[in-house]
Design a protein around this motif. Structure first.
Motif, PDB file in Angstrom:
ATOM      1  N   SER A 134      10.335  16.686  -1.796  1.00 23.66           N
ATOM      2  CA  SER A 134      10.229  17.660  -2.896  1.00 23.66           C
ATOM      3  C   SER A 134       8.796  18.081  -3.197  1.00 23.66           C
ATOM      4  CB  SER A 134      10.856  17.074  -4.167  1.00 23.66           C
ATOM      5  OG  SER A 134      10.184  15.876  -4.543  1.00 23.66           O
ATOM      6  N   TYR A 135       7.835  17.704  -2.328  1.00 20.38           N
ATOM      7  CA  TYR A 135       6.426  17.999  -2.627  1.00 20.38           C
ATOM      8  C   TYR A 135       6.011  19.282  -1.923  1.00 20.38           C
ATOM      9  CZ  TYR A 135       1.342  17.618  -2.607  1.00 20.38           C
ATOM     10  OH  TYR A 135       0.002  17.866  -2.746  1.00 20.38           O
ATOM     11  N   ASP A 136       5.382  20.172  -2.670  1.00 21.68           N
ATOM     12  CA  ASP A 136       4.835  21.416  -2.132  1.00 21.68           C
ATOM     13  C   ASP A 136       3.396  21.513  -2.614  1.00 21.68           C
ATOM     14  OD1 ASP A 136       4.290  23.859  -1.089  1.00 21.68           O
ATOM     15  OD2 ASP A 136       5.874  24.945  -2.153  1.00 21.68           O
ATOM     16  N   LYS A 137       2.467  21.310  -1.689  1.00 21.04           N
ATOM     17  CA  LYS A 137       1.060  21.275  -2.092  1.00 21.04           C
ATOM     18  C   LYS A 137       0.522  22.658  -2.451  1.00 21.04           C
ATOM     19  CE  LYS A 137      -0.616  21.475   2.690  1.00 21.04           C
ATOM     20  NZ  LYS A 137      -1.470  20.774   3.690  1.00 21.04           N
ATOM     21  N   LEU A 138       1.242  23.724  -2.133  1.00 25.84           N
ATOM     22  CA  LEU A 138       0.804  25.059  -2.522  1.00 25.84           C
ATOM     23  C   LEU A 138       1.145  25.375  -3.971  1.00 25.84           C
ATOM     24  CD1 LEU A 138       1.814  27.051   0.685  1.00 25.84           C
ATOM     25  CD2 LEU A 138      -0.419  26.091   0.093  1.00 25.84           C
ATOM     26  N   LYS A 139       2.190  24.743  -4.483  1.00 26.02           N
ATOM     27  CA  LYS A 139       2.596  25.009  -5.858  1.00 26.02           C
ATOM     28  C   LYS A 139       1.999  24.016  -6.834  1.00 26.02           C
ATOM     29  CE  LYS A 139       7.027  27.104  -4.625  1.00 26.02           C
ATOM     30  NZ  LYS A 139       8.504  27.037  -4.816  1.00 26.02           N
ATOM     31  N   SER A 140       1.894  22.756  -6.434  1.00 27.77           N
ATOM     32  CA  SER A 140       1.387  21.721  -7.340  1.00 27.77           C
ATOM     33  C   SER A 140       0.426  20.824  -6.580  1.00 27.77           C
ATOM     34  CB  SER A 140       2.538  20.907  -7.936  1.00 27.77           C
ATOM     35  OG  SER A 140       3.256  20.262  -6.905  1.00 27.77           O
ATOM     36  N   ALA A 149       0.823  -1.210   0.000  1.00 31.30           N
ATOM     37  CA  ALA A 149       0.000   0.000   0.000  1.00 31.30           C
ATOM     38  C   ALA A 149       0.857   1.260   0.000  1.00 31.30           C
ATOM     39  CB  ALA A 149      -0.935  -0.015   1.211  1.00 31.30           C
ATOM     40  N   CYS A 150       1.998   1.211   0.710  1.00 32.17           N
ATOM     41  CA  CYS A 150       2.873   2.386   0.748  1.00 32.17           C
ATOM     42  C   CYS A 150       3.522   2.641  -0.608  1.00 32.17           C
ATOM     43  CB  CYS A 150       3.937   2.206   1.824  1.00 32.17           C
ATOM     44  SG  CYS A 150       3.307   2.238   3.517  1.00 32.17           S
ATOM     45  N   LYS A 151       3.852   1.592  -1.333  1.00 32.48           N
ATOM     46  CA  LYS A 151       4.470   1.774  -2.643  1.00 32.48           C
ATOM     47  C   LYS A 151       3.518   2.466  -3.614  1.00 32.48           C
ATOM     48  CE  LYS A 151       7.564  -2.228  -2.316  1.00 32.48           C
ATOM     49  NZ  LYS A 151       7.883  -3.586  -2.855  1.00 32.48           N
ATOM     50  N   ARG A 152       2.223   2.207  -3.487  1.00 21.82           N
ATOM     51  CA  ARG A 152       1.230   2.795  -4.392  1.00 21.82           C
ATOM     52  C   ARG A 152       0.602   4.070  -3.815  1.00 21.82           C
ATOM     53  NH1 ARG A 152      -0.515  -0.754  -8.309  1.00 21.82           N
ATOM     54  NH2 ARG A 152      -2.545   0.302  -8.389  1.00 21.82           N
ATOM     55  N   LEU A 153       1.017   4.487  -2.614  1.00 22.27           N
ATOM     56  CA  LEU A 153       0.446   5.662  -1.945  1.00 22.27           C
ATOM     57  C   LEU A 153      -1.073   5.571  -1.859  1.00 22.27           C
ATOM     58  CD1 LEU A 153       2.615   8.522  -3.524  1.00 22.27           C
ATOM     59  CD2 LEU A 153       2.931   7.362  -1.342  1.00 22.27           C
ATOM     60  N   GLU A 180       5.149   5.480   9.637  1.00 20.23           N
ATOM     61  CA  GLU A 180       5.767   6.797   9.782  1.00 20.23           C
ATOM     62  C   GLU A 180       6.262   7.321   8.440  1.00 20.23           C
ATOM     63  OE1 GLU A 180       6.094   8.869  12.263  1.00 20.23           O
ATOM     64  OE2 GLU A 180       5.046   7.629  13.748  1.00 20.23           O
ATOM     65  N   TYR A 181       6.784   6.423   7.629  1.00 16.83           N
ATOM     66  CA  TYR A 181       7.214   6.830   6.293  1.00 16.83           C
ATOM     67  C   TYR A 181       6.021   7.235   5.426  1.00 16.83           C
ATOM     68  CZ  TYR A 181       9.048   6.425   1.537  1.00 16.83           C
ATOM     69  OH  TYR A 181       9.384   6.670   0.222  1.00 16.83           O
ATOM     70  N   ALA A 182       4.912   6.489   5.545  1.00 18.82           N
ATOM     71  CA  ALA A 182       3.728   6.799   4.736  1.00 18.82           C
ATOM     72  C   ALA A 182       3.059   8.091   5.180  1.00 18.82           C
ATOM     73  CB  ALA A 182       2.727   5.643   4.818  1.00 18.82           C
ATOM     74  N   ALA A 183       3.210   8.478   6.455  1.00 16.96           N
ATOM     75  CA  ALA A 183       2.557   9.682   6.970  1.00 16.96           C
ATOM     76  C   ALA A 183       3.355  10.952   6.715  1.00 16.96           C
ATOM     77  CB  ALA A 183       2.303   9.532   8.475  1.00 16.96           C
ATOM     78  N   GLN A 184       4.480  10.879   6.054  1.00 20.15           N
ATOM     79  CA  GLN A 184       5.306  12.048   5.778  1.00 20.15           C
ATOM     80  C   GLN A 184       5.127  12.491   4.327  1.00 20.15           C
ATOM     81  OE1 GLN A 184       9.341  11.083   6.731  1.00 20.15           O
ATOM     82  NE2 GLN A 184       8.946  10.829   8.931  1.00 20.15           N
ATOM     83  N   TYR A 185       5.192  13.790   4.139  1.00 20.60           N
ATOM     84  CA  TYR A 185       5.166  14.318   2.786  1.00 20.60           C
ATOM     85  C   TYR A 185       6.494  14.028   2.101  1.00 20.60           C
ATOM     86  CZ  TYR A 185       0.931  16.948   3.931  1.00 20.60           C
ATOM     87  OH  TYR A 185      -0.342  17.297   4.287  1.00 20.60           O
ATOM     88  N   PRO A 186       6.478  13.831   0.801  1.00 17.77           N
ATOM     89  CA  PRO A 186       7.757  13.685   0.086  1.00 17.77           C
ATOM     90  C   PRO A 186       8.595  14.946   0.236  1.00 17.77           C
ATOM     91  CG  PRO A 186       5.918  12.947  -1.270  1.00 17.77           C
ATOM     92  CD  PRO A 186       5.325  13.604  -0.069  1.00 17.77           C
ATOM     93  N   TYR A 232      -2.495  11.563  -5.673  1.00 13.68           N
ATOM     94  CA  TYR A 232      -2.180  10.481  -4.753  1.00 13.68           C
ATOM     95  C   TYR A 232      -1.935  10.985  -3.332  1.00 13.68           C
ATOM     96  CZ  TYR A 232      -1.571   7.598  -8.926  1.00 13.68           C
ATOM     97  OH  TYR A 232      -1.768   6.922 -10.102  1.00 13.68           O
ATOM     98  N   LEU A 233      -1.621  12.288  -3.216  1.00  5.66           N
ATOM     99  CA  LEU A 233      -1.315  12.847  -1.906  1.00  5.66           C
ATOM    100  C   LEU A 233      -2.438  13.711  -1.351  1.00  5.66           C
ATOM    101  CD1 LEU A 233       2.415  13.896  -2.497  1.00  5.66           C
ATOM    102  CD2 LEU A 233       1.555  11.860  -1.327  1.00  5.66           C
ATOM    103  N   ASP A 234      -3.586  13.713  -1.999  1.00 10.18           N
ATOM    104  CA  ASP A 234      -4.697  14.522  -1.498  1.00 10.18           C
ATOM    105  C   ASP A 234      -5.246  13.977  -0.187  1.00 10.18           C
ATOM    106  OD1 ASP A 234      -4.495  16.272  -3.553  1.00 10.18           O
ATOM    107  OD2 ASP A 234      -6.076  15.376  -4.777  1.00 10.18           O
ATOM    108  N   LYS A 235      -5.150  12.661   0.008  1.00 14.05           N
ATOM    109  CA  LYS A 235      -5.727  12.046   1.208  1.00 14.05           C
ATOM    110  C   LYS A 235      -4.713  11.846   2.326  1.00 14.05           C
ATOM    111  CE  LYS A 235      -9.189   9.519  -1.472  1.00 14.05           C
ATOM    112  NZ  LYS A 235      -9.771   8.179  -1.771  1.00 14.05           N
ATOM    113  N   ILE A 236      -3.520  12.409   2.188  1.00 13.23           N
ATOM    114  CA  ILE A 236      -2.502  12.170   3.207  1.00 13.23           C
ATOM    115  C   ILE A 236      -2.843  12.882   4.518  1.00 13.23           C
ATOM    116  CG2 ILE A 236      -1.050  14.091   2.456  1.00 13.23           C
ATOM    117  CD1 ILE A 236       1.369  12.373   3.146  1.00 13.23           C
TER     118      ILE A 236
END
Length: 689
Positions: free
Chosen positions: A629-635, A589-593, A621-627, A639-643
């Motif tokens: 390089s991810y900035d939800k304000l810019k892009s 599940a973590c591999k597919r986010l 803990e790894y799955a609950a962290q943002y990547p 897959y990360l909308d439900k984090i």
């Protein structure tokens, strides 16, 4: 004479009167200060103490006449009498001595006996007084039945404390050996220290068991440090070690992964005249297995050196080599090509080390070449040796001429192609086998890419070439060998059928572990239907699937509906998912986010009350962290909308979900610690470590 006696009597009489008066005055003062309610309880005690402390009277005729007088008459006579001893006789006759009966004494001491703890006498289990050798046999029997804890309690409680027998050397050695087999390092050295305090001389078997405990310890560095301390102690006491004890010391160093220290132990063995056997190279190969980057290249060099000095490998050596091919890499391909692709006509090149090489002849069978320890060690550690001198160029180690027109690269089968496996019997007939340096022709100068376990298996002949080498040494594969072959071969139906045919030909009965290994290999490739097909084949052969089977299938369950079907299949088999099954599903599940998948898995764990282990916590803990390089304000990433929702649920889930603490490896062998009451009294029926 009469005058002096009378004067002494007067002195005694006056002194006694003064003492009596002072005692009466102090008694009156105490009586006046004591309350009436307390005086009732204190008076019998005072009378009893007086009757005990005073000496019995001397019965004379005057005492007989005065005994009938009243107390007031005796007091009046004390002032007017001048007879010697009258005052002492009068004072002593004021109280009578009361005799008691056995019934009264019994009532007096009955309460004290009830409050006193009852000490039960130790009773032997056999009903008779046993010997130290009897306890040795019982402890040996319990250790064989994997009941080390009961054996320790039998020795320390029944033998030493119960029957108070004098322990012998074999009593301690058998227990130290049992602790050594399970890696109970602390208890093994506790028994050794107690053995020395009792003045018992350890034997070679004792030292061998201690080194074995160091080797099997769950904490390898701690075991290595303890083994070195023990070795220094034996050298300081000038205690010679037998060949078996040296092998146990080599084992403790090899399992710690210190290959250079293994060579130091090997040199000392040769200096003491001990032979090199298959077991010696067995431990050298184990030490190579701890180097995950260069282990496969080191193991092949050790293997070729073993063949040079005329020692044939056994089944255990082949098994360890397969495990190294599965877990370890080959390192620098150019350096590996220069060191491994050598013909037998060429003598092993001796690299300059700055000191004269010493050659040691090993008397084992028919030797092809003497063992040169300096050249052997420098060849193994050639990468570190050259780096320290600033000579790390690969061209310096190429033993063959690469300018020839007929040179070629040793082909290695691609791990991504399953069709090459069917062509293996036709290709492997002319490919060199690094287990036999004589098959390396002069035209092969380099190795191809070696990335996977199947690539490394191809370098040692693949399935057919590996089994042919075993047959040349008079060996047949066992169940462990076939299971490891299933773990390094390319997954596929043809590979599985080939291994089944080999097992049938060798008379090996396949078990659940073999099929679970194949299922895991197929599931890691992402083939869920293939993994279930192997499980069906296993059931058809009369083997029942266990939790490990479904844990292997879980590696291919990439969607939520696949996990739900897996739980249904486990329930139909009467199995309950454990933390390992959930860990395999969470990894997919973590591999597919897939946070909806993770949410459903956590709810299912809560429903079955399966506590998470440390691996699951790290995955979540790894799955609950943002990547990073991810900035939800810019892009925006769908897959990360439900984090955010998963992060909130995960924090609440941690509050009410208990964690799983890993069990201590020595917990089941330890004796229960003594229980201390509130008053600080230690219970006598408990045994501490």
């Amino acid at each position: 004479m009469l005058r002096s006696t009378r004067m002494w009597g007067i002195f005694t009489r006056n002194t006694s009167v003064n003492v009596i008066k002072r005692a009466s005055a102090s008694s009156n003062e105490r009586r006046s200060s004591v309350r009436p309610s307390e005086r009732v309880h204190q008076e019998p005690l005072r009378l009893y103490s007086e009757s005990v402390t005073l000496s019995p009277p001397r019965w004379t005729e005057s005492n007989k006449t005065r005994s009938d007088a009243s107390v007031s008459d005796r007091v009046n006579e004390e002032d007017s009498s001048d007879v010697f001893g009258d005052y002492s006789r009068s004072f002593s006759s004021r109280r009578t001595f009361r005799k008691t009966s056995s019934e009264l004494l019994d009532m007096r001491y009955r309460d004290d006996e009830e409050d006193r703890p009852v000490v039960q006498k130790f009773r032997s289990k056999t009903g008779r007084k046993n010997t130290a050798y009897w306890y040795f046999l019982q402890c040996k029997k319990l250790i064989k039945e994997d009941k080390l804890g009961e054996a320790l309690v039998l020795f320390e409680t029944d033998m030493l404390k119960g029957e108070r027998l004098q322990a012998e050397e074999y009593n301690y050695t058998v227990l130290i050996g049992g602790c050594g087999r399970v890696g109970y390092l602390k208890k093994a050295f506790q028994l050794y220290n107690k053995m020395k305090k009792r003045g018992i001389e350890p034997s070679d078997a004792t030292y061998t068991a201690l080194f074995n405990a160091c080797a099997e310890s769950p904490w390898k560095q701690s075991g290595l440090d303890q083994a070195i301390k023990l070795k220094q102690e034996l050298l300081r006491k000038n205690i010679p070690l037998s060949a078996i004890t040296w092998q146990a010391l080599l084992k403790s160093v090899a399992l710690a992964g210190d290959l250079k220290s293994c060579f130091q132990i090997l040199r000392e063995m040769l200096q003491n005249g001990h032979p090199i056997t298959q077991e010696t190279f067995h431990y050298l190969l184990i030490s190579c297995a701890n180097d995950k980057q260069h282990g496969f290249r080191l193991a092949l060099q050790v293997w070729q050196q073993m063949l040079r000095i005329g020692i044939k490998p056994d089944t255990q050596n082949y098994t360890i080599l397969l495990r190294i091919a599965r877990d370890c890499g080959i390192g620098n391909p150019g350096l590996a090509s220069a060191l491994l692709l050598k013909r037998t006509e060429k003598v092993t090149p001796k690299l300059t080390s700055g000191r004269k090489s010493r050659q040691t002849n090993v008397k084992v069978g028919t030797l092809c070449q003497p063992l040169d320890m300096d050249a052997f060690e420098n060849e193994l550690f050639v990468d570190t040796h050259t780096q320290s001198h600033g000579q790390a160029e690969e061209s310096d180690f190429t033993p063959l001429n690469t300018s020839q027109d007929d040179t070629q690269v040793l082909p290695v089968l691609s791990s991504a192609s399953l069709t090459c496996q069917s062509q293996l019997p036709t290709q492997s007939s002319h490919l060199p086998n690094l287990l036999d340096p004589s098959t390396c022709s002069s035209g092969v100068v380099a190795l191809g890419p070696v990335d996977s376990a199947s690539d490394r298996l191809a370098l040692i002949g693949n399935l057919d070439g590996f089994l042919e080498k075993m047959a040349e040494d008079g060996l047949e594969p066992n169940l462990k060998t076939i299971t490891l072959l299933a773990d390094v071969m390319e997954p596929g139906s043809q590979s599985m059928q080939s291994l089944i045919n080999v097992a049938t030909k060798s008379g090996v009965k396949l078990d659940v572990t073999f099929f679970n290994t194949i299922i895991r290999r197929v599931a890691k490739a992402g083939d869920l239907h293939g993994a279930k097909a192997v499980k069906a084949l296993m059931v058809d052969r009369g083997l029942a699937a266990n939790t490990q089977t479904f844990c292997s299938i879980a590696l291919a369950c990439r969607r939520q509906k696949d996990a739900i079907q897996l739980f249904t299949d486990m329930e139909s088999c009467g199995l309950v998912p454990n933390a390992h099954v959930y860990s395999a599903l969470i990894s997919q599940a973590c591999k597919r986010l897939d946070y909806a998948y993770l949410h459903e898995l956590l709810l299912h764990m809560t429903k079955l009350q399966v506590p998470p282990n440390d691996v699951i916590i790290r995955q979540l803990e790894y799955a609950a962290q943002y990547p990073p390089s991810y900035d939800k304000l810019k892009s925006r990433n769908i897959y990360l909308d439900k984090i955010d929702g998963f992060r909130g649920f995960y924090r609440k889930w941690l509050e009410f979900m208990p964690g799983q603490e890993p069990p201590h490896p020595w917990a089941k062998y330890r004796s229960p610690k003594p229980e201390t009451d509130q008053d600080g009294v230690t219970s006598q029926n408990q045994v501490s470590e």
